[in-house]
Scaffold this active site. Structure first.
Site, mmCIF file in Angstrom:
data_model
loop_
_atom_site.group_PDB
_atom_site.id
_atom_site.type_symbol
_atom_site.label_atom_id
_atom_site.label_comp_id
_atom_site.label_asym_id
_atom_site.label_seq_id
_atom_site.Cartn_x
_atom_site.Cartn_y
_atom_site.Cartn_z
ATOM 1 N N GLU A 196 29.373 5.137 32.515
ATOM 2 C CA GLU A 196 30.049 4.320 31.481
ATOM 3 C C GLU A 196 29.723 4.815 30.071
ATOM 4 O O GLU A 196 29.261 4.043 29.219
ATOM 5 C CB GLU A 196 29.669 2.844 31.649
ATOM 6 C CG GLU A 196 30.194 2.257 32.933
ATOM 7 C CD GLU A 196 30.001 0.743 33.085
ATOM 8 O OE1 GLU A 196 29.286 0.129 32.274
ATOM 9 O OE2 GLU A 196 30.561 0.190 34.038
ATOM 10 N N GLU A 205 32.246 1.419 40.915
ATOM 11 C CA GLU A 205 31.716 0.055 40.697
ATOM 12 C C GLU A 205 32.892 -0.911 40.775
ATOM 13 O O GLU A 205 33.833 -0.799 39.984
ATOM 14 C CB GLU A 205 31.023 -0.093 39.341
ATOM 15 C CG GLU A 205 29.669 0.565 39.287
ATOM 16 C CD GLU A 205 28.912 0.273 37.992
ATOM 17 O OE1 GLU A 205 29.046 -0.834 37.439
ATOM 18 O OE2 GLU A 205 28.187 1.175 37.546
HETATM 19 O O1 AHR Z 1 26.533 -3.163 38.114
HETATM 20 C C1 AHR Z 1 25.977 -3.692 36.939
HETATM 21 C C2 AHR Z 1 26.282 -2.855 35.716
HETATM 22 O O2 AHR Z 1 27.646 -2.967 35.412
HETATM 23 C C3 AHR Z 1 26.055 -1.370 35.813
HETATM 24 O O3 AHR Z 1 24.763 -0.983 35.531
HETATM 25 C C4 AHR Z 1 26.986 -0.813 34.776
HETATM 26 O O4 AHR Z 1 27.398 0.485 35.077
HETATM 27 C C5 AHR Z 1 28.102 -1.818 34.723
HETATM 28 O O5 AHR Z 1 28.425 -2.159 33.418
#
Ligand code: AHR
Length: 495
Positions: free
Chosen positions: A173, A292
């Site tokens: 990110e 994610e």
């Molecule tokens: O999964 C929790 C967090 O969410 C992770 O560390 C990040 O990549 C995202 O913003």
């Protein structure tokens, strides 16, 4: 009762099911690692501190690939802190979550855990506070057999065979204002290209994932992907997508229809990647890594700056109800529907932190509601993904307008003949579903697995771990879908 019709045909093939779609994510965040997968002294822990009860649930969940060690955590992580004799490892302040990191669990412990769990590791490198040198040394430590400083260091740490990690994330990110070492798209694209080139010099067989946007609502979404890929197209193999659906952010119907948003997000990223391909006149296509995704009650989240520094804080331990489980099942349907380009998926996260598996320190592990659609889809989705033709009543949503109440995808395993239809009813009324299987004349109904409950807010807890479980009944070509429910309908081939 309203009626939906679904037609299946082997000619509606999308792509083979890639097992990597059923991945997950272990981050050094909250209690995912400590008191999650790793808890020395727990009655279920083995000699290495790995919890057997958690490992058993991970195997039952059917997880195939696990991303590690972050997440935001990776952007200020020194992987060298987590290898070598445990007593020599430094205690650090992790800036991502403002937590105390003991480094008792590191790379080699994770690899031991991954082997025990039967999953493929997917590693992320730190492109926040570090760069090319640390990333290439990590690939060398993991993948080279012997004879170089980093590979010999691994051997000196008691790991003779390389870990042979195929999948690597180039940071995490990097567009996010919250990210330690955040970069602009141009800066990140150039760094990803240079780090990727160097990492592939160490091991040309690795596959690289460039960071896409942190979510589709980022102001730079799509422009970010286009710029990053313009810089790094030749070095990378995937572009990442992250998306979380918050039940409390929009109207409830829109939350139930979250998969409509995921469909659009995936299609926008494919279009952007293919635009860059055309612009650069390349033949290779960039695939998508949804590394994610999940339901996350994000509006309840407390920013790290607003918390004190803690060791192993209980962060974002959301309880998931039946509606959340239906949405997770529908997101998996959306992922399978895009199996021609979306070939890696990691539900975030695996244990305790927005997770299908929960633990109590010193206590037992249990399955949240969202465990069930994931486990059944991972177990049953085999062979080729088939598009389904659906006619269904519409429901009205604030975000997406009118959308069909029923959504579905199917898989057909040519080897065993097994045909499985994954279906959700995301509306609040019962629906009768009629299946047209004329194109599968030798198939007979087998089982009907369902996750539904009169109380769609029901959850599983440590004290009532089986309050919500799937039911199994005889299958059919006409089935009733209760309000807000997930289903897997299986059919056997009788020759
Ligand atoms: O999964 C929790 C967090 O969410 C992770 O560390 C990040 O990549 C995202 O913003």
């Amino acid at each position: 009762m309203s009626v939906a019709q679904l037609t299946l045909d082997p000619a509606y093939a999308i792509a083979p099911v890639d097992p990597r779609l059923f991945g997950s994510f272990v981050e050094h965040m909250g209690r995912c690692v400590y008191t999650g997968v790793f808890e020395p002294g727990h009655p279920e822990a083995d000699a290495d501190g790995l919890r057997a009860d958690v490992l058993n649930l991970v195997r039952e969940l059917g997880v195939t690939t696990v991303r590690y060690p972050g997440g935001n955590f990776v952007s200020n992580y020194r992987w060298e802190d987590g290898v070598g004799p445990a007593g020599d490892r430094p205690t650090r302040l992790d800036l991502a979550w403002r937590s105390i990191e003991s480094n008792a669990f590191g790379l080699n412990e994770f690899m031991r855990w991954a082997t025990a769990a039967g999953v493929e590791p997917m590693m992320a490198v730190n492109l926040g506070t570090r760069g090319i040198e640390a990333a290439t040394a990590l690939v060398e430590y993991c993948n080279l057999p012997e004879g170089t400083a980093a590979s010999e260091l691994r051997r000196a740490h008691g790991v003779a065979k390389p870990h042979d990690v195929r999948l690597w994330c180039l940071g995490n990110e990097m567009d996010g204002p919250w990210q330690i070492g955040r970069l602009t798209a141009r800066e990140y694209g150039r760094l990803a290209a240079r780090a990727g080139q160097a990492m592939k010099r160490v091991d040309p067989s690795i596959e690289l994932v460039a960071c896409g946007s942190s979510n589709a609502d980022m102001p730079t979404f799509a422009a970010w992907e286009a710029t990053v890929l313009e810089e790094a197209y030749d070095q990378v193999d995937y572009i990442s997508l992250h998306t979380y659906y918050d039940p409390e952010k929009h109207d409830e119907a829109s939350f139930r229809a979250s998969a409509v948003d995921l469909d659009g997000f995936v299609e926008d990223v494919i279009a952007t990647a293919d635009h860059v391909r055309a612009k650069l006149r390349r033949k290779k296509r960039i695939n998508l890594s949804l590394d994610e995704w999940n339901v996350w009650y994000q509006s309840r989240f407390t920013e790290p700056e607003d918390r004190g520094i803690e060791r192993t804080p209980a962060l974002i331990e959301d309880d998931y109800d039946v509606t959340d489980a239906m949405v997770v099942g529908n997101l998996l349907i959306s992922m399978l529907r895009h199996a021609d380009r979306l070939t890696v998926g990691c539900q975030a996260q695996l244990v305790n932190v927005i997770a299908p598996i929960r633990t109590r320190a010193a206590g037992p592990a249990w399955r949240q509601t969202i465990f069930h659609p994931f486990a059944q889809t991972a177990r049953l989705a085999r062979g080729t993904v088939l598009r389904t033709a659906i006619t269904a009543p519409l429901m009205s949503t604030g975000r997406f307008g009118d959308v069909p109440v029923v959504d579905a995808v199917a898989t057909h395993d040519q080897e065993t003949g097994a045909l499985v239809v994954f279906v959700v009813n995301r509306g609040t009324e019962e629906v009768r579903l009629e299946l047209d299987l004329r194109a599968f004349p030798n198939h007979r109904p087998a089982e009907h697995l369902a996750l539904a409950d009169d109380d769609t807010t029901a959850i599983n807890t440590a004290d009532a771990p089986t309050r919500v479980v799937p039911t199994k009944t005889a299958g059919g070509t006409t089935v009733t879908l209760p309000p807000i429910s997930w289903h897997a309908l299986t059919f056997e081939e009788k020759l």
